[in-house]
Design a protein around this motif. Structure first.
Motif, short mmCIF file in Angstrom:
data_model
loop_
_atom_site.label_atom_id
_atom_site.label_comp_id
_atom_site.label_asym_id
_atom_site.label_seq_id
_atom_site.Cartn_x
_atom_site.Cartn_y
_atom_site.Cartn_z
N MET A 1 -1.70 -14.75 0.50
CA MET A 1 -1.75 -13.31 0.60
C MET A 1 -1.93 -12.95 2.07
O MET A 1 -2.76 -13.52 2.76
CB MET A 1 -2.93 -12.78 -0.23
N SER A 2 -1.16 -11.98 2.53
CA SER A 2 -1.23 -11.60 3.95
C SER A 2 -2.45 -10.74 4.22
O SER A 2 -3.06 -10.16 3.31
CB SER A 2 0.04 -10.85 4.35
N GLN A 3 -2.78 -10.67 5.48
CA GLN A 3 -3.93 -9.88 5.93
C GLN A 3 -3.73 -8.42 5.55
O GLN A 3 -4.67 -7.75 5.11
CB GLN A 3 -4.09 -10.05 7.44
N GLN A 4 -2.52 -7.93 5.70
CA GLN A 4 -2.22 -6.53 5.39
C GLN A 4 -2.39 -6.26 3.90
O GLN A 4 -2.95 -5.24 3.51
CB GLN A 4 -0.80 -6.19 5.84
N THR A 5 -1.96 -7.15 3.04
CA THR A 5 -2.09 -6.99 1.60
C THR A 5 -3.56 -6.96 1.20
O THR A 5 -3.98 -6.16 0.35
CB THR A 5 -1.36 -8.13 0.86
N ILE A 6 -4.36 -7.82 1.81
CA ILE A 6 -5.80 -7.86 1.53
C ILE A 6 -6.44 -6.52 1.89
O ILE A 6 -7.23 -5.97 1.13
CB ILE A 6 -6.47 -9.04 2.28
N LYS A 7 -6.09 -5.99 3.07
CA LYS A 7 -6.64 -4.72 3.52
C LYS A 7 -6.24 -3.57 2.58
O LYS A 7 -7.05 -2.72 2.22
CB LYS A 7 -6.21 -4.40 4.94
N GLN A 8 -4.97 -3.56 2.17
CA GLN A 8 -4.49 -2.51 1.27
C GLN A 8 -5.21 -2.57 -0.08
O GLN A 8 -5.61 -1.55 -0.62
CB GLN A 8 -2.98 -2.66 1.05
#
Length: 127
Positions: A1-8
């Motif tokens: 999972m990408s950093q951006q997906t985790i933040k979202q």
């Protein structure tokens, strides 16, 4: 999972939790308002009942003194001293006042409820 997906996903979860808390607070506030309204209605009804029964007692005391010719002290004695002369004077005065059914009732009713110690007894002695 990408950093951006985790933040979202974290933002979405935080918003959902905030929304859930907001709804819970609104529901609680509605319940509190409803209960406060029930208290105020019950107190208003009590005050109206007290005012009405005190007026009836005053009318009966007025009859005793004016129609039957008793002194106020004698009328109090005939009532089994469930009312004092001072309170009998107050009750007779209430009986002669015009009825105020407008918003003024609440304040007067609260004062009536606390003004005398024999209000309930005086109401029952009228009959």
């Amino acid at each position: 999972m990408s950093q951006q997906t985790i933040k979202q996903q974290a933002r979405r979860t935080a918003r959902e939790m905030a929304e859930k808390r907001r709804k819970e607070r609104e529901e609680r506030e509605r319940r509190v308002i409803d209960l406060a309204e029930q208290v105020m209605v019950a107190i208003g009804e009590r005050d109206a009942a007290v005012a009405e029964t005190e007026k009836r007692a005053g009318e009966a005391l007025r009859e005793l003194t004016e129609a039957e010719g008793l002194s106020l002290g004698e009328a109090v004695e005939w009532c089994g001293e469930t009312v004092t002369v001072r309170e009998a004077t107050r009750l007779r005065r209430l009986a002669s006042e015009p009825q105020a059914d407008d918003g003024d009732q609440g304040g007067d009713g609260a004062a009536l409820a606390t003004a005398g110690s024999g209000g309930a007894g005086a109401g029952s002695s009228a009959g």
